[in-house]
Write an enzyme that holds these catalytic residues in place. Structure first.
Site: not given
Length: 322
Positions: A114, A291, A225, A164-165, A70, A220-221, A142
């Site tokens: 996913r 995740s 983060k 949410d902000v 990907k 956090a990815d 998301q």
């Protein structure tokens, strides 16, 4: 022997071919295979595009006879600057025996589905038995897929708490989902909490999270983060998706780097829990799923999409070797 043509699959093709139930089954099987050591997944490659406010990532993997890669981005300012999604992707599914491309497909929807499936699977194995509320810290695109996946497992009875902000974003999500707009504090007090923000400083405080809750930390990815107060991690059973990725770029990366927590505090991977190598929930302790998104999830889902396309005659055939 004439090889089968490559199928080009647009986002609308993928949307028509993919169900959340099929995605959950494929992703759960991929987690189990990963936990049993039956996959190949080289580290995610990052191409930092600091001048453009984003990055590109290459994610190759092999699992159960399927191989692919990907190519996906993260550009948080895309919606405001260009009216484009902040995350877009392209997937190349390859025949491992011949290296011929079986399909080139949109991976934007694949990634969102996913990711939602992974969180719901974690909630199934780590969360409270009969959750009544699900809180969303971050009510963007998301969040819709996170909710769809949880409803596929837990049904439609979960009360949705949207924070949410951006108040309009929270209001829109609450209206779509039949939930209600709340503060980040109230959303963080749900039975299941899903965080999906680009934050680099904690947005969920320890005092807001109740004992026995389960948190899916999805935002956090990348290195640096962080969405959760590190005190939450110290109080929780922490389960990650992959050791290399999570310790480098997941929710645990900053506390590990700062010496606030050690690797020994991490319980194990979700794949190990699903495969029966590690226990899941025990008692009323907080659980956290960290995740970062696994390439084995992508290839498993791409194979399901390709098989459905061939069965239904969907997509545009293309011969790259012509």
């Amino acid at each position: 022997m004439n090889p089968q043509p490559t199928l080009l699959l647009s986002r609308s093709d993928v949307r028509a071919l993919l169900s959340m139930a099929a995605a959950i089954a494929a992703v759960e099987a991929a987690f189990a295979a990963h936990g049993e050591g039956r996959t190949q997944m080289p580290p995610k490659v990052y191409l930092d595009l600091e001048d453009f406010g984003g990055d590109l990532r290459a994610m190759p993997a092999y699992v159960d006879g399927a191989a692919g890669v990907k190519w996906v981005n993260s550009h948080p300012m895309n919606p405001a600057r260009f009216d484009l999604p902040s995350v877009m992707g392209l997937y190349i599914l390859t025949d491992p025996a011949t290296a011929l491309p079986l399909s080139v497909m949109d991976a934007t929807l694949l990634t969102a589905v996913r990711t939602g499936a992974a969180a719901a699977i974690a909630s199934k194995h780590l969360g409270p038995k009969d959750p009544r509320t699900i809180g969303f810290v971050g009510s963007g695109v998301q969040a819709r897929f996170l909710l769809d996946a949880h409803r596929a497992i837990f049904g439609d009875t979960l009360e949705v708490l949207a924070a949410d902000v951006s108040e309009p974003a929270a209001a829109a999500f609450a209206k779509e989902s039949g939930g209600r707009v709340v503060s980040v504090r109230e959303a963080s007090g749900a039975d299941i909490v899903c965080t999906s923000t680009p934050a680099r400083r904690p947005v969920v405080e320890r005092a807001w999270v109740k004992d026995g809750a389960h948190i899916n930390a999805m935002g956090a990815d990348a290195q640096g983060k962080q969405e959760l107060d590190p005190e939450i991690l110290l109080a929780a059973r922490v389960v990650i998706d992959d050791w290399d990725q999570a310790t480098h770029s997941g929710e645990v990366n900053v506390p590990l780097h700062d010496g606030f927590m050690s690797r020994e505090h991490i319980h194990g991977t979700l794949g190990e829990v699903i495969a029966g190598k590690r226990p899941g929930r025990e008692g009323a302790r907080i659980t956290v799923f960290d995740s970062t998104g696994l390439a084995v999830q992508d290839v498993a889902l791409a194979r399901v999409i390709h098989a459905a396309a061939r069965e239904k005659g969907a997509g545009t055939p293309f011969d790259f070797n012509a």
